[in-house]
Motif scaffolding. Sequence first.
Motif, mmCIF file in Angstrom:
data_model
loop_
_atom_site.group_PDB
_atom_site.id
_atom_site.type_symbol
_atom_site.label_atom_id
_atom_site.label_comp_id
_atom_site.label_asym_id
_atom_site.label_seq_id
_atom_site.Cartn_x
_atom_site.Cartn_y
_atom_site.Cartn_z
ATOM 1 N N VAL A 198 1.444 -1.185 0.300
ATOM 2 C CA VAL A 198 -0.151 -0.484 0.259
ATOM 3 C C VAL A 198 0.713 1.032 0.434
ATOM 4 O O VAL A 198 0.527 2.456 -0.917
ATOM 5 N N GLY A 199 1.816 1.197 0.265
ATOM 6 C CA GLY A 199 2.715 2.330 1.003
ATOM 7 C C GLY A 199 3.504 2.964 -0.602
ATOM 8 O O GLY A 199 3.732 3.930 -1.093
ATOM 9 N N LYS A 200 3.928 1.504 -1.505
ATOM 10 C CA LYS A 200 4.748 2.020 -2.117
ATOM 11 C C LYS A 200 3.563 1.971 -3.657
ATOM 12 O O LYS A 200 4.231 3.091 -4.556
ATOM 13 N N TYR A 201 2.596 1.935 -3.744
ATOM 14 C CA TYR A 201 1.123 2.164 -4.458
ATOM 15 C C TYR A 201 0.774 2.731 -3.915
ATOM 16 O O TYR A 201 -0.717 3.346 -4.532
ATOM 17 N N ALA A 202 0.365 4.096 -3.370
ATOM 18 C CA ALA A 202 -0.449 4.513 -2.589
ATOM 19 C C ALA A 202 -0.468 5.700 -3.638
ATOM 20 O O ALA A 202 -1.893 6.665 -3.144
ATOM 21 N N ALA A 203 0.039 5.860 -4.198
ATOM 22 C CA ALA A 203 -0.407 7.257 -5.592
ATOM 23 C C ALA A 203 0.187 6.737 -6.520
ATOM 24 O O ALA A 203 -0.405 7.932 -7.175
#
Length: 362
Positions: free
Chosen positions: A166-171
Amino acid sequence: MMERWSRKKAWEWYDNQPWLRGCNFLPSDCCNRIALWQELDFERHLATADRELGLAASIGFNSIRVILEFIVWDEQHDGFLERFERFLSVAAGHGISLLICFANDCTIPRDENYRPPQLGPQPCDWGYHGGRKNSPHRRYDGAGYNPVLDEPEVAERFYTMVAEIVGKYAADPRIVAWDLFNEPGNGNRYEISFPHLQRIFDVARSMNPSQPLTTGGWRGSVQNWKPVEKLALELSDVISYHCYGDYEANILMISNLREFGRPLFNTEWLNRICHNNVAEAFPLFFLEKVSCWNWGFVAGLSQTYEPYESMWKQYEENPALPFDFTKWMHDLFRPSLHPYDPKEIEIIRKYCRMADEKRAAQ
């Protein structure tokens, strides 16, 4: 930590999206998700996915729902992340976004027939929904065993996976939303999964994703939802649900969920055996602008065109049940890539085209 999105924010996000429609996707040459995500034969499976996602785009689909596999992340971490990125890129090349799911309570008891997940060649039982004779789609008395969540040390690593991805692809616009937990409480797990559902939302929110978080209730009517499903509803930015019931059941579900004032995702539908069909459901979702992902796409090793084993048992006990075993349960295309029913594909194309034309005119 971020809080749950307001209704206003949820609708602002939703109104900026196209009508999201697609399927729960597994390449036809994979019998399960380990087969898709592990290193073994990934190049072949990715080529199959590329071909089949091109077919999905050609009929108007613009999104797929996929469930990740913890054991592959855990044992092949760097390779898994590389393969996931490549899969994302292939889907994006066809104009298809991903709805990502992590946890899954479709489990079986840990008894003498239990077969623990492991990497390597994946066995496939022919003639059974999901490709496994001993599957969550049979009926069991005890609670299902979840090897990811029920072992504390493993669960900690699982939450690390959720935070990392989730952190890596949060945007990343290639991921449209995070569907954190598939059918929480299924497998007679109810209270067992309650704290895990709360924690997975906490972990995902701590990554401040730009995409909404959701988890769906999965019983036939909102009135029958268990506390764990009600918690999912209270935590979700957009309301998601599963509905394999007939036309009236879908109308009632939409009507009941509209009361919560948030956008709706039907993340699992299509069960022809139980009179949940394309001709009625897909136009309804278009009319109500309910984002929708049917189960299955090209019939293959996972054999989700077969009935649940529990349905055969129910019919043996009560032959008066209105099951139509002459029809496939799920899936839209045959292994040849010809449609199961060409009229279904005509309907899908028609309403996808109408949705896109309507959006372009706005």
